[in-house]
Enzyme design. Structure first.
Site, PDB file in Angstrom:
ATOM      1  CE  LYS A  62      -6.001   1.722  -0.484  1.00 40.27           C
ATOM      2  NZ  LYS A  62      -6.399   1.801   0.872  1.00 40.27           N
TER       3      LYS A  62
ATOM      4  CE  LYS B  41      -3.597   2.313   2.680  1.00 47.50           C
ATOM      5  NZ  LYS B  41      -4.564   2.198   3.784  1.00 47.50           N
TER       6      LYS B  41
HETATM    7  C1  PBG Z   1      -7.630   3.124   5.768  1.00 50.32           C
HETATM    8  C2  PBG Z   1      -7.811   3.034   4.304  1.00 50.32           C
HETATM    9  C3  PBG Z   1      -7.620   4.020   3.317  1.00 50.32           C
HETATM   10  C4  PBG Z   1      -8.034   3.470   2.126  1.00 50.32           C
HETATM   11  C5  PBG Z   1      -8.429   2.165   2.389  1.00 50.32           C
HETATM   12  N1  PBG Z   1      -8.267   1.914   3.739  1.00 50.32           N
HETATM   13  C6  PBG Z   1      -7.190   5.439   3.440  1.00 50.32           C
HETATM   14  C7  PBG Z   1      -5.797   5.747   3.732  1.00 50.32           C
HETATM   15  O1  PBG Z   1      -4.928   4.893   3.866  1.00 50.32           O
HETATM   16  O2  PBG Z   1      -5.577   6.955   3.910  1.00 50.32           O
HETATM   17  C8  PBG Z   1      -8.061   4.184   0.805  1.00 50.32           C
HETATM   18  C9  PBG Z   1      -9.108   3.702  -0.130  1.00 50.32           C
HETATM   19  C10 PBG Z   1      -9.425   4.584  -1.280  1.00 50.32           C
HETATM   20  O3  PBG Z   1      -8.824   5.648  -1.530  1.00 50.32           O
HETATM   21  O4  PBG Z   1     -10.347   4.208  -1.986  1.00 50.32           O
HETATM   22  N2  PBG Z   1      -6.316   3.226   6.203  1.00 50.32           N
END
Ligand code: PBG
Length: 327
Positions: A250, A197
């Site tokens: 992601k 991520k």
């Molecule tokens: C929670 C989380 C996030 C997303 C998924 N789980 C936000 C982040 O990390 O700031 C992002 C999902 C999206 O942008 O669709 N940590």
């Protein structure tokens, strides 16, 4: 005459020929996971469109249930909770009657066949909006966060979640979750880990939707640096070693090269997460009449399958399941 060039068009002459030689199977309904935002609210009919994500809503549990009933061939959802209150221990994340726990119970009671996946993170429940516990000097306390993350995952499993998806990017959280789930008897609850991520600007609309923007600083000390590719393989292998059953990469589109590399490096199922900013771009161009929106959505997802995704989390799921997917 023997021509000196390749006649690639020979196999593109008819739909039948193109279908016969296509390398990547068309997208199927069962490949898609629909993300949903469920709100803790006294208004049982609460339904509010997210301005930067047209077509996506913050929903009360009752409205969420109505939505899943109406989307044809919907196979799986990923739940995000928006609690009524926040604190510096994220207690709403692991409350027995927290918003995600309520929503899971309701969905599983009405639709036992629907796969309910829960996002396991603390940011929506923390007063400061970070994904981990903060020390007084403003640093993330990695190891002090792990029990809270593990407790959150266990409470989701107790509510009936079919799979938990930790997105916090703390080191060691997959091992902590696996240990806690097993200790509570949830040996069969799979972990879909957000292993890879990146610290991405494409999460902007999500943070508006989930009220989860950090109030100070950013997430760069825990989410990955967008310049790194080899590190993705280290993260992927580490999460598998800790017990992850499947992995998420992601964002998706801008990181298709990462998806492809991870696909070649590991053998577990891979999920691409087409995030909020990617959805917002497709929708914005579509609403302006600048692209054929549904076709562009399908093409963007096919690209992720081609890069190696077995499944895709996408806000386009609802629109495509309603209109474009044959099965
Ligand atoms: C929670 C989380 C996030 C997303 C998924 N789980 C936000 C982040 O990390 O700031 C992002 C999902 C999206 O942008 O669709 N940590």
């Amino acid at each position: 005459m023997n021509t000196l060039f390749h006649r690639g068009r020979r196999l593109r002459q008819s739909p039948q020929l193109r279908d016969l030689v296509r390398e990547t199977a068309p997208l199927l309904a069962e490949d898609l996971v629909m993300p949903c935002f469920v709100v803790e609210t006294a208004t049982s009919r609460f339904r509010k469109e997210i301005p930067s994500m047209p077509g996506q809503f913050q929903l009360s549990p009752v409205e969420l249930e109505k939505l899943v009933e109406t989307v044809p061939r919907l196979a799986a959802v990923l739940l995000f909770g928006i609690p009524a209150g926040k604190d510096d221990r994220a207690s709403g994340a692991y409350a027995e009657n927290g918003i995600v726990q309520q929503a899971v119970r309701r969905l599983k009671a009405r639709r036992p066949d629907l796969l309910v996946i829960t996002d396991v993170c603390l940011c929506e429940y923390m007063s400061h909006g970070h994904c981990g516990v903060l020390s007084p000097d403003g640093r993330i306390q990695n190891d002090a966060t792990l029990p809270l993350i593990a407790q959150t995952a266990v409470s989701h499993a107790q509510a009936g979640a079919d799979m938990v998806a930790p997105s916090d990017m703390m080191d060691g959280r997959v091992a902590a979750i696996r240990g806690a789930l097993d200790a509570e008897g949830f040996t069969q609850t799979p972990i879909l880990s957000y292993a890879v991520k990146y610290a991405s600007a494409f999460y902007g609309p999500f943070r508006e939707a989930a009220h989860s923007a950090p109030s100070c600083g950013d997430r760069k000390s825990y989410q990955m640096d967008p310049g790194n590719a080899r590190e993705a393989l280290i993260e992927a292998r580490a999460d598998i070693a800790e017990g992850a059953d499947a992995l998420i990469v992601k964002p998706a589109g801008p990181y298709a090269d990462i998806l492809y590399r991870v696909r070649r490096a590991v053998d577990v199922p891979l999920c691409a997460y087409q995030v909020s900013g990617e959805y917002a771009m497709l929708r914005a161009a579509g609403l302006k009449g600048w692209i054929d929106e549904k076709s562009a959505m399908l093409e963007s997802l096919l690209g992720l399958k081609r890069a190696g995704a077995d499944m895709i989390i996408t806000y386009c799921a609802e629109a495509l399941l309603r209109q474009k997917l044959a099965r």
